[in-house]
Design an enzyme around this catalytic site. Structure first.
Site, short mmCIF file in Angstrom:
data_model
loop_
_atom_site.label_atom_id
_atom_site.label_comp_id
_atom_site.label_asym_id
_atom_site.label_seq_id
_atom_site.Cartn_x
_atom_site.Cartn_y
_atom_site.Cartn_z
N HIS A 36 0.69 -42.18 16.72
CA HIS A 36 0.46 -42.12 18.32
C HIS A 36 -0.73 -43.02 18.51
O HIS A 36 -1.83 -43.32 17.83
CB HIS A 36 -0.10 -40.62 18.64
CG HIS A 36 0.89 -39.63 18.54
ND1 HIS A 36 0.88 -38.28 18.54
CD2 HIS A 36 2.19 -39.82 18.72
CE1 HIS A 36 1.89 -37.83 18.46
NE2 HIS A 36 2.78 -38.54 18.68
N HIS B 65 14.25 -36.77 17.82
CA HIS B 65 13.07 -36.70 18.28
C HIS B 65 12.48 -35.43 18.20
O HIS B 65 11.20 -35.03 17.90
CB HIS B 65 12.95 -37.36 19.76
CG HIS B 65 11.72 -37.83 19.91
ND1 HIS B 65 11.07 -38.93 19.54
CD2 HIS B 65 10.49 -37.26 20.81
CE1 HIS B 65 9.86 -39.00 20.10
NE2 HIS B 65 9.61 -38.16 20.58
N ARG C 95 10.08 -42.13 13.91
CA ARG C 95 10.93 -42.23 15.17
C ARG C 95 12.21 -42.88 14.92
O ARG C 95 12.51 -43.16 13.87
CB ARG C 95 10.10 -43.11 16.06
CG ARG C 95 8.68 -42.92 16.64
CD ARG C 95 8.57 -43.85 17.44
NE ARG C 95 6.94 -43.55 18.17
CZ ARG C 95 5.80 -43.96 17.57
NH1 ARG C 95 5.67 -44.45 16.47
NH2 ARG C 95 4.80 -43.53 18.22
N LYS D 133 5.43 -48.38 17.25
CA LYS D 133 5.36 -49.07 18.69
C LYS D 133 4.26 -50.07 18.63
O LYS D 133 3.46 -49.86 17.90
CB LYS D 133 5.22 -47.81 19.55
CG LYS D 133 6.23 -47.03 19.95
CD LYS D 133 6.05 -46.18 21.20
CE LYS D 133 7.24 -45.30 21.69
NZ LYS D 133 6.90 -44.32 22.79
N ARG E 258 11.10 -35.01 14.93
CA ARG E 258 9.69 -35.49 14.92
C ARG E 258 8.58 -34.35 15.32
O ARG E 258 7.76 -34.27 14.79
CB ARG E 258 9.55 -36.82 15.87
CG ARG E 258 8.24 -37.26 15.92
CD ARG E 258 8.48 -38.74 16.60
NE ARG E 258 7.16 -39.36 16.93
CZ ARG E 258 6.34 -40.06 16.50
NH1 ARG E 258 6.58 -40.22 15.15
NH2 ARG E 258 5.24 -40.56 17.11
#
Length: 331
Positions: A284, A258, A161, A186, A261
């Site tokens: 993810h 992005h 990211r 994240k 990605r």
């Protein structure tokens, strides 16, 4: 009993709630900060009072609704961005409802505001030819060109990211046996992504030239500081524009970090990598997130279509050979 003012509640929300209690990530705090800066400026303009003079009653459901419409109509934010802003506002008013019950009615009205539905667009990605054209664009004779080439190589191979790329330090790269790059994604989840032989060579050359210490940013600016999100966005757009000269399919294509990605995910998918592995690769939270790449991949659908054979049985409707069954069929 006196109630806290809006400025006090905003201050306590960011310092006590987000920073201390939730230990929210810098990206989350920055997103919430931008939302409230826009909201308070809008409310100030509508009410004619300075932000420090605003009350909770000024930030009611009607005002929030006007603000959300404004960022879509004037700032041209997408429905998805609009929903992100609303999520930040809801989080604040949940905090207010717990700490100041006197404002519960205002809070309930805002918390009941729904997200806006929107059409999910197709996943944009670069094919192998476009990725190679992009990698060939940087000027290898300059320091910036070699830095940009390394960034693009790493981004396309790992699918990191934007925040993960710009926060990389020199110590996050391991080029020994089992070469990999470590990052914090994240939810403060750390993961390691393996590096290909070609990427290892590029990174080795860059680290020698970079000559940075352990905690120095892997990809610094000219002044030696950490690269910003906007700088990375600009870097990608600049090189895409140049690559379009030799690769016409890039003309008019909106390519962001992005999208790089997405390109990594699609490349892995085309090479037969299972979606659970792709989910781990990209960091993810759920495999369901990775399914969007399968939906977007027309090549996989074409392969499935090619495997379908024409049925050899004669077509026609089922006809029962029993009087009772015929009776039931005709009802």
């Amino acid at each position: 009993m006196s109630t806290m003012s809006l400025p006090t509640l905003v201050h306590k929300f960011f310092i006590d709630r987000l920073n201390t209690q939730m230990e929210a990530s810098p990206n989350t705090i920055a997103s919430y900060r931008d939302t409230f800066r826009l909201l308070l400026l809008f409310a100030s303009k509508v009410s004619g009072r300075k932000p420090t003079s605003l009350n909770i009653s000024d930030i009611n459901a009607d005002m929030v609704g006007q603000f959300l419409s404004n960022i879509e109509d004037v700032r041209k934010n997408s429905a998805r961005s609009r929903n992100t802003r609303l999520a930040a506002i809801r989080s604040f008013f949940k905090f207010v409802a717990v700490n100041e019950p006197a404002y519960l009615l205002y809070c309930q009205q805002i918390l009941s505001m729904p997200n806006k539905r929107y059409v999910r667009g197709n996943v944009e990605f670069l094919d192998a030819k476009e990725m190679q054209a992009l990698l060939n664009t940087p000027d290898f004779s300059s320091w910036i060109g070699r830095r940009d080439h390394t960034i693009l190589t790493l981004a396309l191979q790992t699918g990191l990211r934007v925040s993960e790329l710009i926060n990389l330090r020199c110590s996050d790269v391991c080029l020994e046996t089992g070469a990999h790059v470590r990052c914090e994604g994240k939810g403060r989840k750390r993961r390691a992504t393996p590096l290909s032989r070609e990427t290892v060579i590029v990174l080795k050359n860059w680290l020698i030239e970079r000559n940075g210490s352990t905690n120095d940013p892997l990809f610094p600016t000219i002044r030696g500081g950490k690269m910003s999100r906007d700088a990375l966005e600009h870097l990608v757009k600049r090189h895409v524009k140049r690559a379009a000269v030799s690769c016409p399919s890039l003309i008019g294509k909106r390519v962001s970090p992005h999208v790089l990605r997405h390109s990594t995910a699609m490349d892995l998918l085309h090479h037969g990598i299972d979606q659970t592995v792709i989910a781990l690769w990209l960091g993810h939270e759920s495999v369901e997130t990775t399914q969007m790449y399968i939906h977007a991949d027309i090549k996989l659908k074409e392969k499935a279509l090619a495997k379908m054979s024409v049925p050899t049985v004669n077509s026609g409707r089922y006809k029962a050979d029993d009087k009772l069954l015929n009776f039931l069929e005709e009802l």
